[in-house]
Design an enzyme around this catalytic site. Structure first.
Site, PDB file in Angstrom:
ATOM      1  N   ASP A 119       0.801  -1.232   0.000  1.00 27.70           N
ATOM      2  CA  ASP A 119       0.000   0.000   0.000  1.00 27.70           C
ATOM      3  C   ASP A 119       0.831   1.278   0.000  1.00 27.70           C
ATOM      4  O   ASP A 119       0.263   2.377  -0.118  1.00 27.70           O
ATOM      5  CB  ASP A 119      -0.963   0.001   1.200  1.00 27.70           C
ATOM      6  CG  ASP A 119      -2.040  -1.054   1.048  1.00 27.70           C
ATOM      7  OD1 ASP A 119      -2.564  -1.185  -0.070  1.00 27.70           O
ATOM      8  OD2 ASP A 119      -2.343  -1.750   2.031  1.00 27.70           O
ATOM      9  N   ASP A 179      -5.374  -5.146  -6.325  1.00 29.91           N
ATOM     10  CA  ASP A 179      -5.216  -3.747  -5.893  1.00 29.91           C
ATOM     11  C   ASP A 179      -3.797  -3.238  -6.145  1.00 29.91           C
ATOM     12  O   ASP A 179      -3.557  -2.056  -6.361  1.00 29.91           O
ATOM     13  CB  ASP A 179      -5.509  -3.592  -4.386  1.00 29.91           C
ATOM     14  CG  ASP A 179      -6.635  -4.461  -3.876  1.00 29.91           C
ATOM     15  OD1 ASP A 179      -6.859  -5.550  -4.455  1.00 29.91           O
ATOM     16  OD2 ASP A 179      -7.284  -4.086  -2.892  1.00 29.91           O
TER      17      ASP A 179
HETATM   18  N1  GLY Z   1      -7.079  -2.084  -1.206  1.00 30.70           N
HETATM   19  C1  GLY Z   1      -8.080  -2.553  -0.331  1.00 30.70           C
HETATM   20  C2  GLY Z   1      -9.438  -2.248  -0.794  1.00 30.70           C
HETATM   21  O1  GLY Z   1      -9.677  -1.922  -1.928  1.00 30.70           O
HETATM   22  O2  GLY Z   1     -10.336  -2.342   0.036  1.00 30.70           O
END
Ligand code: GLY
Length: 406
Positions: A119, A179
């Site tokens: 992230d 993601d």
């Molecule tokens: N990256 C985590 C979500 O989209 O909830």
């Protein structure tokens, strides 16, 4: 600026008028210009109650009015400063710029600490990335370059992909989630801006591996791909935040749409664009009548399942991106129109939170299987909504300028 705003407003009003009479949302349509103005007013107001620079807006629990905040290590920390940078981009307001700088500063620690997960891209690119784009502050650039190197430490060359969640190593020795496509932009950026050139190869390889294993033959995506960390072999696709392994989790699909569009923009690899379009078309074809996805397209409770406005906002940005990078005029119009439609519906009374609470948008769903953040405002919905509105504003401005130089 004023003339530009007037032209933009009239183009948008015509667009909205042409599309009126189609249902409840349409009577409350507003144009992107006035929605952005309203959003900026609200953001300025909300700033007065969010005064601690190391606490970041994350969600508004049901029945409450104010943002629940999280610390800098939360994966969502970059979105609040990102919202502020977008508000500054639209308004040019100096107090918002100062607030954006204030909330961006603490995120520096993420770039210089050992990587805890993928992230880093969301956290640093949404905050520092927008800040650098808008101000050219060289100190921001240094943080971004360090963040890219930190993110790259999670790359497993045998798999050819970044490990998304090292904390889940026991369950999935190597895991890469869809993601993660969104975090490649930081690596591509760094490789062009003084960072190591290998960051480009790493990001491209990650996209190739994701395309091969996490994008499914049915044009949906797995949330998580499990790989053998010693041989690189793909083991199995799983869900984490979706309804089932083989279901279509709405936000995951949109991370794929947007992420592959950016991967194409940065590499020119046709397969990435084809993948982005394939995911976008599947998403559009399966949308419910009101144009906003349920949190998972395969939840058997549909139509009595929660929506995910965040997925619509991300889809809008992804489709504007496709339209930007594609040369075929018909396809350009198709994805611009699809993206505009999302923005238009999100700008209706059904989705704008108005006086209800401190967020811009209602009705997002974070982690349904965990029972967390269901049908509530979530900060990344606001972030991508602001981005989509700004993209629309620029698009309409460029359309209205065509021919003026002759
Ligand atoms: N990256 C985590 C979500 O989209 O909830």
């Amino acid at each position: 600026m004023k003339v530009f705003k007037i032209i933009l407003s009239s183009v948008l009003v015509s667009f909205l008028l042409m599309n009126c009479g189609k249902g409840k949302n349409e009577s409350t349509k507003a144009n992107s210009e006035s929605v952005l103005d309203q959003n900026v007013v609200k953001i300025k107001r909300v700033l007065k109650s969010l005064d601690s620079a190391d606490r970041f807006a994350r969600n508004i629990p049901k029945g409450q009015q104010h943002w629940k905040t999280v610390g800098v290590k939360d994966w969502c920390s970059g979105f609040w400063p990102g919202v502020l940078w977008y508000a500054y981009e639209h308004s040019g307001n100096d107090s918002i710029k100062k607030a954006a700088e204030k909330f961006t500063a603490p995120i520096k620690t993420i770039a210089f600490s050992p990587a805890e997960d993928h992230d880093i891209g969301f956290m640093v690119y949404c905050s520092y990335g927008n800040g650098y784009r808008l101000t050219g502050n060289e100190a921001y650039k240094e943080v971004m370059l360090a963040a890219a190197d930190t993110l790259a430490t999670l790359y497993n060359p045998i798999v050819g992909a970044i490990q998304s969640w090292p904390s889940k190593k026991n369950k999935y020795p190597h895991n890469t989630i869809i993601d993660n496509m969104m975090n490649l932009e930081l690596l591509f950026w760094a490789s062009k801006n003084g960072g190591d050139k290998s960051l480009y190869d790493l990001a491209k390889r990650h996209a190739e591996v994701t395309m091969k294993h996490i994008v499914r033959p049915d044009s949906a995506v797995y949330h998580l791909g499990e790989f053998n960390d010693k041989t690189g072999a793909f083991i199995k696709g799983h869900t984490h935040q979706g309804y089932a392994d083989e279901s279509m989790w709405a936000r995951g699909q949109t991370w794929g749409i947007y992420g592959f569009a950016v991967a194409y923009r940065e590499t020119g690899e046709q397969a990435f664009l084809d993948t982005s379009i394939k995911l976008a078309d599947h998403f559009l074809n399966r949308l419910p009548e009101d144009g906003i996805p349920f949190w998972d397209f395969d939840d058997p409770r549909i139509p009595n399942a929660p929506k995910d406005a965040s997925a619509a906002a991300i889809a809008a940005c992804g489709m504007f991106e496709i339209a930007n990078i594609i040369s075929d005029e018909k396809l350009k119009a198709k994805y611009n129109n699809a993206a505009k439609k999302f923005v238009e519906i999100l700008s209706s009374d059904t989705y704008l939170s108005g006086k209800a609470n401190d967020a811009l948008l209602l009705h997002s769903t974070g982690h349904h299987p965990k029972g967390s953040e269901i049908d509530v405002p979530i900060i990344y919905a606001d972030y991508y909504f602001m981005e989509a509105l700004l993209r629309l504003e620029k698009l309409e401005a460029s359309t209205s300028n065509i021919g003026k130089s002759h």
